[in-house]
Motif scaffolding. Structure first.
Motif, PDB file in Angstrom:
ATOM      1  N   PRO A 247       1.510  -6.603   0.953  1.00  0.00           N
ATOM      2  CA  PRO A 247       0.644  -7.306  -0.009  1.00  0.00           C
ATOM      3  C   PRO A 247       0.209  -8.659   0.545  1.00  0.00           C
ATOM      4  O   PRO A 247       1.012  -9.411   1.085  1.00  0.00           O
ATOM      5  N   GLY A 248      -1.058  -8.960   0.398  1.00  0.00           N
ATOM      6  CA  GLY A 248      -1.590 -10.237   0.863  1.00  0.00           C
ATOM      7  C   GLY A 248      -1.972 -10.268   2.317  1.00  0.00           C
ATOM      8  O   GLY A 248      -2.472 -11.296   2.793  1.00  0.00           O
TER       9      GLY A 248
ATOM     10  N   THR B  61       2.055 -13.658  -3.620  1.00  0.00           N
ATOM     11  CA  THR B  61       2.171 -12.282  -3.144  1.00  0.00           C
ATOM     12  C   THR B  61       3.192 -12.228  -2.022  1.00  0.00           C
ATOM     13  O   THR B  61       2.833 -12.216  -0.846  1.00  0.00           O
TER      14      THR B  61
END
Length: 278
Positions: free
Chosen positions: A93-94, A155
């Motif tokens: 994520p991110g 995140t």
């Protein structure tokens, strides 16, 4: 003086460290350029870019002292986005947002220099006032940077699952009175008993051909399920006979190559520092 002592210490360690195979031997001065050159170049680049970014902040309407914050904002944003984009494994994520932010930060820092120089050299004019598009674009930079940095902080990287079955997850089987009174089946004779099943052997990790042979010295530190720290990797390299290696080389070259071959290692939780006894 600190740089001079560091250079002398590295030169002395190079002289006393056993030589690696000829295919992986790196000149001491090449490693010195990597360890000492990167922070020096980073500082010089920030100093050279700061006047142009400060000039754009003044043209956008900020006070001459407050406009120095524009240089700090762009430098910090570029550094944070680049580090996050490099450290997060593929698919985390991110990751995509960090990569996009790193490119945007690089583009903003690059664009600030020629735009400022065009005004300074007289190709563009800020008289009687700066162009409206310049004021709008530069004024939007700080809030956009703040929003993206908060997004990256919100995140986190997903840690490997360490869930353990609890008592609630284990099904409970109730026995009735009929089951308790049922006679047990006859035990087969030893001759008819099947041979015991051996547990399956654990899969053997295939050998990895590292470009830097020092990677093999720190790879066993991941076997405990944690990501080793700089001090533990430095001790492992010294124990393997590679001498004292710079922290930036340990993290940015050796550990980076290990995690490049096995990306899941970068998601391990950090190992706790070892307790030193007197």
């Amino acid at each position: 003086m600190k740089l001079h002592r560091r250079i002398w210490r590295r030169f002395r360690n190079r002289c006393t460290t056993p030589l690696a195979p000829s295919s992986a031997r790196i000149p001491w001065w090449a490693s010195l350029f990597t360890d000492a050159g990167r922070p020096i170049v980073t500082v010089l680049v920030m100093v050279m870019c700061a006047p142009g970014e400060h000039h754009l902040g003044v043209l956008a309407g900020w006070d001459t002292r407050l406009a120095w914050g524009m240089a700090s904002v762009l430098a910090a944003y570029a550094g944070i986005a680049a580090v996050v984009a490099s450290r997060r494994p593929k698919g985390a994520p991110g990751k995509t947002s960090a990569v996009v932010g790193a490119w945007l930060a690089l583009g903003a820092a690059m664009a600030a220099q020629p735009v400022s120089h065009l005004f300074v050299t007289g190709h563009w004019s800020a008289e009687p006032h700066a162009p409206a598009w310049l004021v709008v674009v530069v004024s939007c930079v700080p809030p956009l940077v703040l929003g993206h940095l908060l997004h990256l902080a919100a995140t986190p990287v997903a840690a490997p699952s360490t869930s353990v079955d609890t008592e609630q997850d284990t099904p409970v089987v109730e026995r009735t009175d009929e089951e308790t009174t049922t006679p047990a089946p006859a035990v087969p004779s030893a001759e008819a008993a099947p041979a015991p099943q051996l547990p399956p052997a654990e899969p053997v990790r295939p050998p990895i051909a590292y470009r830097d042979p020092r990677c093999a010295a720190i790879r066993p530190l991941y076997d405990g399920g944690t990501r080793p720290g700089t001090a533990a990797m430095r001790d492992a390299l010294e124990a393997a006979g590679y001498g004292r290696v710079g922290d930036s080389t340990i993290r940015g070259v050796i550990r980076a190559e290990v995690e490049e071959h096995e990306p899941q290692l970068a998601t391990y939780p950090p190992a706790l520092p070892a307790a030193h006894t007197a």
